[in-house]
Design a protein around this motif. Structure first.
Motif, short mmCIF file in Angstrom:
data_model
loop_
_atom_site.label_atom_id
_atom_site.label_comp_id
_atom_site.label_asym_id
_atom_site.label_seq_id
_atom_site.Cartn_x
_atom_site.Cartn_y
_atom_site.Cartn_z
N GLY A 184 -11.53 -60.25 7.40
CA GLY A 184 -11.73 -60.16 5.85
C GLY A 184 -10.92 -61.11 4.90
N ALA A 185 -9.75 -61.38 5.44
CA ALA A 185 -8.96 -62.34 4.56
C ALA A 185 -9.32 -63.77 4.65
CB ALA A 185 -7.49 -62.10 5.06
N ALA A 186 -9.89 -64.17 5.83
CA ALA A 186 -10.55 -65.34 5.88
C ALA A 186 -11.85 -65.64 5.00
CB ALA A 186 -10.80 -65.83 7.66
N MET A 187 -12.60 -64.50 5.12
CA MET A 187 -13.95 -64.58 4.47
C MET A 187 -13.75 -64.56 2.95
SD MET A 187 -17.37 -64.41 4.45
CE MET A 187 -17.66 -63.54 5.75
N VAL A 188 -12.67 -63.67 2.43
CA VAL A 188 -12.31 -63.90 0.89
C VAL A 188 -11.81 -65.53 0.62
CG1 VAL A 188 -10.55 -63.31 -1.02
CG2 VAL A 188 -11.85 -61.69 0.43
N ALA A 189 -11.13 -65.92 1.61
CA ALA A 189 -10.49 -67.36 1.18
C ALA A 189 -11.51 -68.22 1.45
CB ALA A 189 -9.58 -67.64 2.26
N ALA A 190 -12.43 -68.17 2.23
CA ALA A 190 -13.54 -69.15 2.61
C ALA A 190 -14.49 -69.16 1.38
CB ALA A 190 -14.30 -68.74 3.83
N LEU A 191 -14.82 -67.89 0.96
CA LEU A 191 -15.60 -67.93 -0.45
C LEU A 191 -14.97 -68.41 -1.60
CD1 LEU A 191 -16.84 -64.12 0.08
CD2 LEU A 191 -18.23 -66.17 -0.11
N VAL A 192 -13.71 -68.55 -1.71
CA VAL A 192 -13.21 -68.90 -3.11
C VAL A 192 -12.59 -70.27 -2.99
CG1 VAL A 192 -11.26 -68.25 -4.66
CG2 VAL A 192 -12.23 -66.37 -3.53
N TYR A 193 -12.22 -70.65 -1.86
CA TYR A 193 -11.32 -72.06 -1.82
C TYR A 193 -12.19 -73.10 -0.92
CZ TYR A 193 -7.60 -68.53 -3.14
OH TYR A 193 -6.80 -67.68 -3.47
N LEU A 194 -13.08 -72.72 -0.35
CA LEU A 194 -13.71 -74.02 0.60
C LEU A 194 -14.48 -74.74 -0.69
CD1 LEU A 194 -14.75 -72.62 3.96
CD2 LEU A 194 -12.77 -73.88 3.42
N PRO A 195 -14.48 -75.92 -0.53
CA PRO A 195 -15.16 -77.11 -1.29
C PRO A 195 -16.76 -76.89 -1.13
CG PRO A 195 -14.06 -78.25 0.22
CD PRO A 195 -13.68 -76.66 0.69
N VAL A 196 -17.36 -77.32 -2.04
CA VAL A 196 -18.95 -77.71 -1.99
C VAL A 196 -19.19 -79.04 -1.40
CG1 VAL A 196 -21.15 -77.76 -2.83
CG2 VAL A 196 -19.35 -76.11 -3.54
N THR A 197 -19.77 -79.40 -0.17
CA THR A 197 -20.03 -80.37 0.35
C THR A 197 -21.48 -81.04 0.17
OG1 THR A 197 -20.31 -79.40 2.72
CG2 THR A 197 -17.93 -80.10 1.92
N PRO A 198 -21.65 -82.22 0.36
CA PRO A 198 -23.28 -82.67 0.35
C PRO A 198 -24.00 -82.30 1.50
CG PRO A 198 -21.67 -84.52 0.04
CD PRO A 198 -20.75 -83.39 0.34
N ARG A 199 -25.37 -81.94 1.41
CA ARG A 199 -26.28 -81.62 2.38
C ARG A 199 -26.93 -82.68 2.80
NH1 ARG A 199 -28.10 -75.64 0.38
NH2 ARG A 199 -26.08 -75.05 -0.45
N SER A 200 -27.08 -82.93 4.12
CA SER A 200 -28.12 -83.77 4.75
C SER A 200 -29.59 -83.22 4.39
CB SER A 200 -27.93 -83.83 6.26
OG SER A 200 -29.32 -84.64 6.66
N LEU A 201 -30.46 -84.27 3.87
CA LEU A 201 -31.88 -83.77 3.76
C LEU A 201 -32.65 -84.04 4.61
CD1 LEU A 201 -31.96 -85.83 0.20
CD2 LEU A 201 -31.53 -83.46 0.50
N SER A 202 -32.17 -84.26 6.01
CA SER A 202 -33.37 -84.48 7.06
C SER A 202 -33.27 -83.19 7.46
CB SER A 202 -32.69 -85.60 8.05
OG SER A 202 -31.41 -84.76 8.43
N SER A 203 -34.65 -83.23 8.17
CA SER A 203 -34.98 -81.87 8.74
C SER A 203 -34.16 -81.44 10.26
CB SER A 203 -36.49 -81.77 9.27
OG SER A 203 -36.56 -82.88 10.15
N PHE A 204 -34.04 -79.92 10.28
CA PHE A 204 -33.19 -79.87 11.64
C PHE A 204 -34.05 -79.87 12.56
CE2 PHE A 204 -31.71 -76.10 14.29
CZ PHE A 204 -30.29 -76.70 14.68
N ASP A 205 -33.53 -80.44 13.73
CA ASP A 205 -34.35 -80.59 15.02
C ASP A 205 -34.37 -79.44 15.82
OD1 ASP A 205 -35.54 -81.32 17.25
OD2 ASP A 205 -34.29 -83.05 17.58
N LEU A 206 -35.25 -78.28 15.54
CA LEU A 206 -35.08 -76.91 16.17
C LEU A 206 -35.54 -76.96 17.74
CD1 LEU A 206 -34.75 -74.01 15.98
CD2 LEU A 206 -37.21 -73.78 15.22
N PRO A 207 -36.66 -77.79 17.97
CA PRO A 207 -36.79 -78.06 19.37
C PRO A 207 -35.77 -78.33 20.27
CG PRO A 207 -38.67 -78.79 18.06
CD PRO A 207 -37.53 -78.72 17.25
N SER A 208 -34.95 -79.35 19.74
CA SER A 208 -33.60 -79.80 20.59
C SER A 208 -32.69 -78.80 20.54
CB SER A 208 -33.18 -81.14 20.05
OG SER A 208 -34.00 -82.32 20.07
N ALA A 209 -32.43 -78.09 19.55
CA ALA A 209 -31.60 -76.88 19.65
C ALA A 209 -32.11 -75.88 20.43
CB ALA A 209 -31.45 -76.26 18.17
#
Length: 464
Positions: A184-209
């Motif tokens: 619970g403490a980790a979740m609150v910290a992650a919601l409040v303090y973790l930075p927003v990072t760029p996202r890749s625009l490429s599609s996720f390779d579901l068959p490989s996963a």
């Protein structure tokens, strides 16, 4: 934390950096701590749910297999969903799975809940280094990675002690329920303090996963079935399906610039050696870590509480030697440091094999501490060797492969412990310690190959 997108190398400063790193550290601590606690509680759990020692290994194996099978696909997914978001998903999954673990009454229920925990842990472990790379500016990334390593070692060190404390006052389900306040403490910290990072625009390779999960899942379950001599025909079919899925996965990944399964890195000789050394070393460590609680309780007649405390010198030895090794790793070749460390670890295991039946607690503890210190000497230089050997721009893939080497070695180690318990009738725990020593010395031999290779390269350069 603001909604501003933070780019790699930009970093945070002052209090925002400290709070973001606190969120990462708490998340990593949760996943590492639970694995270490479950190891120590395994004999107690096996007795309570009426499982044999060899079958009870699935409490460990289910977590390891799920984490290993999903680590690389989740690392790829994290770059598309956002690293912070995947970390939060992992925390929520881990906490829910912990409740399921505590409510389990059979080995199957507990193994399935542990597998769900493993997926949550993989979400966290697949993005933690990536988050550090955004939290710290480029010139200080090493500090963040070092701090992350200290958190991992601390979690491993605290695990046996916490397990002993919990088992001394409560039943084993509470080793999973204590994850709720920390999660619970980790979740609150992650919601409040973790930075927003760029996202890749490429599609996720579901068959490989899917192929990745099928390959590893079938291979691990097939090997376990052979280890327990249950359904050999089914086991062979599972192994064949796993091998076919892995082959198809490798074909799909060939030629990609940033593959989900970075097999191209294994074509780099120095990377391949370091990967194999890491995997073999963790096979050795799991031979020791999983079998030693059974040795202490059934052979040396220690209580569950004493068992947890006596295992503690292993991670304490790792933590104690880490600062010195950190200073040497940039100056002394991994072929020297890692080989020395693994020889020390192997020696510690040999000393444990020679324990008298009436050994005192101090006699047990100092031998375990020697093995732990040797393992601490091995780890940092070998991990650094993998990162340095990777081509520029592939640090993310290399970091993932460091985790794969650890998880693959731990999973195989747990499998071989089950195999030993299933086939060896006389003193299987002693055989496990002997095999731990053999694997440690074998890893040292493989590690020393880097010195021969280095001399050949130097000779070739001089010849030019």
């Amino acid at each position: 934390m603001t909604g501003k997108i933070l780019h790699e190398g930009e970093g945070l400063y002052g209090l925002p950096r400290a709070l973001a790193m606190f969120a990462v550290a708490l998340s990593v601590l949760l996943s590492v701590l639970d694995y270490a606690i479950a190891n120590v509680a395994l004999p107690t759990i096996a007795r309570d749910i009426h499982a044999s020692p060899s079958s009870s290994i699935w409490v460990i194996n289910a977590y390891q297999m799920a984490c290993l099978a999903t680590l690389l696909p989740l690392a790829s997914l994290g770059s598309r969903l956002g690293f912070a978001r995947l970390c939060r998903i992992g925390l929520a999954t881990f906490v829910v799975a912990s409740v399921f673990c505590a409510m389990s009454h059979t080995l199957l229920e507990l193994a399935l809940a542990r597998a769900l925990q493993g997926i949550g842990g993989a979400c966290i472990m697949s993005v933690n280094i990536a988050l550090v790379r955004f939290i710290y500016p480029h010139a200080e990334i090493g500090k963040g990675i070092a701090l992350n390593g200290v958190v991992v070692a601390t979690g491993v060190a605290l695990g046996p002690t916490i397990a002993s404390a919990v088992l001394s006052v409560a039943d084993w389900p509470w080793i999973f329920l204590i994850n709720l306040p920390l999660g619970g403490a980790a979740m609150v910290a992650a919601l409040v303090y973790l930075p927003v990072t760029p996202r890749s625009l490429s599609s996720f390779d579901l068959p490989s996963a899917v192929l990745n999960v099928v390959a590893i899942g079938c291979l691990v379950v097939g090997l376990d079935s052979l280890a327990h001599r249950s359904g050999p025909v089914v086991a062979v079919w599972l192994l064949l399906i796993g091998a076919a899925a892995f082959f198809q996965l490798a074909r799909r990944q060939t030629g990609r610039s940033d593959p989900m399964l970075p097999l191209d890195l294994l074509a780099v000789p120095d990377f391949l050696i370091a990967f194999n050394v890491g995997a073999l070393a963790f096979v050795a460590s799991n031979f020791f870590i999983i079998s030693m609680p059974f040795t202490l309780e059934t052979v040396l007649h220690r209580s569950a509480v004493a068992t947890g405390l006596l295992i503690t010198p292993w991670p304490v030895g790792i933590v104690a030697i880490s600062p010195l090794v950190g200073r040497l790793a940039d100056r002394v070749p991994a072929g020297i440091l890692s080989s020395i460390g693994l020889c020390v670890t192997g020696t510690g295991f040999v000393l444990l094999c020679l324990l008298p039946a009436d050994a005192g607690n101090l006699d047990i503890a100092w031998r375990i501490a020697i093995a732990g210190m040797g393992f601490g000497i091995f780890q940092a230089p070998n991990n650094r060797a993998m990162m340095v050997a990777a081509p520029r721009g592939r640090s993310g893939s290399a970091s993932g492969m460091v985790s794969v080497a650890r998880l693959w070695g731990q999973t195989l180690g747990a499998m071989f412990v089950a195999l030993t318990f299933g086939f060896v009738r006389h003193d299987p725990t002693l055989r496990c310690l002997e095999l731990a020593a053999a694997c440690a010395f074998g890893a040292a031999l493989v590690s020393s190959c880097r010195l021969v290779r280095g001399r050949r390269l130097a000779g070739g350069n001089n010849g030019e």
